[in-house]
Design a protein around this motif. Structure first.
Motif, PDB file in Angstrom:
ATOM      1  N   GLY A  48      15.319   1.262   1.080  1.00 53.22           N
ATOM      2  CA  GLY A  48      14.072   0.635   0.639  1.00 53.22           C
ATOM      3  C   GLY A  48      13.781   0.912  -0.828  1.00 53.22           C
ATOM      4  N   PHE A  49      14.021   2.143  -1.266  1.00 51.09           N
ATOM      5  CA  PHE A  49      13.819   2.480  -2.670  1.00 51.09           C
ATOM      6  C   PHE A  49      14.817   1.729  -3.557  1.00 51.09           C
ATOM      7  CE2 PHE A  49      11.842   6.930  -1.734  1.00 51.09           C
ATOM      8  CZ  PHE A  49      10.589   6.360  -1.598  1.00 51.09           C
ATOM      9  N   ASP A 145       2.837 -10.156  -4.369  1.00 51.79           N
ATOM     10  CA  ASP A 145       3.384 -10.339  -3.022  1.00 51.79           C
ATOM     11  C   ASP A 145       4.488  -9.323  -2.722  1.00 51.79           C
ATOM     12  OD1 ASP A 145       1.628 -12.466  -2.666  1.00 51.79           O
ATOM     13  OD2 ASP A 145       3.148 -14.009  -3.025  1.00 51.79           O
ATOM     14  N   GLU A 146       5.344  -9.054  -3.707  1.00 50.66           N
ATOM     15  CA  GLU A 146       6.406  -8.063  -3.506  1.00 50.66           C
ATOM     16  C   GLU A 146       5.824  -6.668  -3.313  1.00 50.66           C
ATOM     17  OE1 GLU A 146      10.145 -10.131  -5.884  1.00 50.66           O
ATOM     18  OE2 GLU A 146       9.208  -8.336  -6.758  1.00 50.66           O
ATOM     19  N   GLU A 147       4.808  -6.321  -4.088  1.00 46.25           N
ATOM     20  CA  GLU A 147       4.200  -4.988  -3.954  1.00 46.25           C
ATOM     21  C   GLU A 147       3.556  -4.821  -2.580  1.00 46.25           C
ATOM     22  OE1 GLU A 147       5.162  -2.992  -6.022  1.00 46.25           O
ATOM     23  OE2 GLU A 147       5.216  -3.887  -8.001  1.00 46.25           O
ATOM     24  N   LYS A 148       2.869  -5.850  -2.115  1.00 45.25           N
ATOM     25  CA  LYS A 148       2.249  -5.784  -0.786  1.00 45.25           C
ATOM     26  C   LYS A 148       3.309  -5.663   0.303  1.00 45.25           C
ATOM     27  CE  LYS A 148      -2.069  -8.273  -1.722  1.00 45.25           C
ATOM     28  NZ  LYS A 148      -2.843  -9.496  -1.435  1.00 45.25           N
ATOM     29  N   ALA A 149       4.404  -6.403   0.157  1.00 46.56           N
ATOM     30  CA  ALA A 149       5.484  -6.345   1.146  1.00 46.56           C
ATOM     31  C   ALA A 149       6.124  -4.958   1.168  1.00 46.56           C
ATOM     32  CB  ALA A 149       6.530  -7.421   0.851  1.00 46.56           C
ATOM     33  N   THR A 150       6.314  -4.376  -0.008  1.00 44.94           N
ATOM     34  CA  THR A 150       6.886  -3.027  -0.079  1.00 44.94           C
ATOM     35  C   THR A 150       5.970  -2.022   0.599  1.00 44.94           C
ATOM     36  OG1 THR A 150       8.118  -3.516  -2.096  1.00 44.94           O
ATOM     37  CG2 THR A 150       7.634  -1.191  -1.659  1.00 44.94           C
ATOM     38  N   ASP A 151       4.674  -2.136   0.358  1.00 39.29           N
ATOM     39  CA  ASP A 151       3.714  -1.240   0.994  1.00 39.29           C
ATOM     40  C   ASP A 151       3.790  -1.345   2.518  1.00 39.29           C
ATOM     41  OD1 ASP A 151       1.472   0.631   0.971  1.00 39.29           O
ATOM     42  OD2 ASP A 151       0.249  -1.082   1.596  1.00 39.29           O
ATOM     43  N   LEU A 152       3.868  -2.564   3.032  1.00 37.85           N
ATOM     44  CA  LEU A 152       3.968  -2.765   4.486  1.00 37.85           C
ATOM     45  C   LEU A 152       5.261  -2.179   5.042  1.00 37.85           C
ATOM     46  CD1 LEU A 152       2.559  -6.404   4.834  1.00 37.85           C
ATOM     47  CD2 LEU A 152       1.449  -4.265   5.542  1.00 37.85           C
ATOM     48  N   LYS A 153       6.361  -2.340   4.309  1.00 37.21           N
ATOM     49  CA  LYS A 153       7.644  -1.779   4.748  1.00 37.21           C
ATOM     50  C   LYS A 153       7.581  -0.250   4.787  1.00 37.21           C
ATOM     51  CE  LYS A 153      10.296  -5.603   2.821  1.00 37.21           C
ATOM     52  NZ  LYS A 153      11.104  -6.018   1.665  1.00 37.21           N
ATOM     53  N   LEU A 154       6.944   0.337   3.782  1.00 39.63           N
ATOM     54  CA  LEU A 154       6.810   1.799   3.760  1.00 39.63           C
ATOM     55  C   LEU A 154       5.965   2.288   4.938  1.00 39.63           C
ATOM     56  CD1 LEU A 154       6.315   2.320  -0.074  1.00 39.63           C
ATOM     57  CD2 LEU A 154       8.238   3.180   1.280  1.00 39.63           C
ATOM     58  N   THR A 155       4.890   1.584   5.222  1.00 40.75           N
ATOM     59  CA  THR A 155       4.052   1.954   6.371  1.00 40.75           C
ATOM     60  C   THR A 155       4.849   1.874   7.661  1.00 40.75           C
ATOM     61  OG1 THR A 155       2.000   1.263   5.292  1.00 40.75           O
ATOM     62  CG2 THR A 155       1.985   1.324   7.700  1.00 40.75           C
TER      63      THR A 155
END
Length: 167
Positions: A48-49, A145-155
Motif C-alpha cells: 500500500g505504501f 479522490d486518491e487521498e480518500k481512497a488511500t485513507d479507506l484502504k488504510l482503515t
C-alpha cells in the motif's frame, strides 16, 4: 509567510498559497514514504505504501499542471503542519520495538498525513470552483479522490488484520 498574513488579500491569494503549501507537503511525503516502506513488515501495508508512493508522484505532477493552468510557477512554501505530522510519525515509529505494533503505528501516522491532505485538497477544490476555475478543480479532485481512497484502504487494512495482530 504565515497562513493569514497581509500577503494574502484575496481568495486567489489564498488559493495560490494553499497550492504552494500542498506542493511542499506532497514533496515531503514523497521523501518520507520510502522510510515507511522500509519499516513496514505487513506485506499489504508495504504494498500500500509503495502504491501511494507512485500516486504521490502523480499528484505532484497534477499540482504542477494546476500551477501552470493558473499561470503560477510551481513553488513550495514551508508547511509546519506537515513537518510536525511527519516528525511525530518518525518519532513514534522509532520508539516501537514490536514489529506488529509498529505496523499499527505506521498506519496511524499515514492516516494523519492523509487526513491533512484531504482537508487541503477539499479546500482547494472548493476555492478553485469559487474562483471559476473548474478546470483546476477537476485536476485537484483527482488528488482528493486518491487521498480518500488511500485513507479507506488504510482503515480496512488496520481493521482487518494489522490492529488485531498488534493487540
Amino acid at each position: 509567510m504565515g497562513l493569514f498574513t497581509k500577503d494574502i488579500q484575496t481568495m486567489n491569494d489564498l488559493f495560490v498559497h494553499q497550492l504552494k503549501d500542498i506542493y511542499y507537503a506532497e514533496n515531503r511525503i514523497l521523501k518520507g514514504l520510502p522510510k515507511m516502506i522500509e519499516k513496514a513488515t505487513d506485506p499489504g501495508l508495504k504494498q500500500g505504501f509503495e502504491t501511494h508512493l507512485r500516486e504521490t508522484e502523480g499528484q505532484i505532477e497534477r499540482l504542477k499542471q494546476v500551477f501552470s493552468m493558473h499561470g503560477v510557477s510551481p513553488e513550495a512554501v514551508t508547511c509546519p503542519a506537515i513537518d510536525g505530522i511527519l516528525k511525530e510519525a518518525d518519532e513514534v515509529a522509532g520508539e516501537v520495538a514490536d514489529k506488529q505494533v509498529l505496523d499499527a503505528a505506521l498506519i496511524a501516522a499515514a492516516q494523519a498525513v492523509e487526513h491533512y491532505e484531504i482537508t487541503r485538497y477539499g479546500s482547494l477544490v472548493a476555492w478553485a470552483k469559487q474562483l471559476g476555475r473548474n478546470d483546476c478543480a477537476a485536476v485537484l479532485q483527482k488528488n482528493l479522490d486518491e487521498e480518500k481512497a488511500t485513507d479507506l484502504k488504510l482503515t480496512a487494512l488496520a481493521e482487518s488484520k494489522v490492529n488485531r495482530a498488534a493487540a
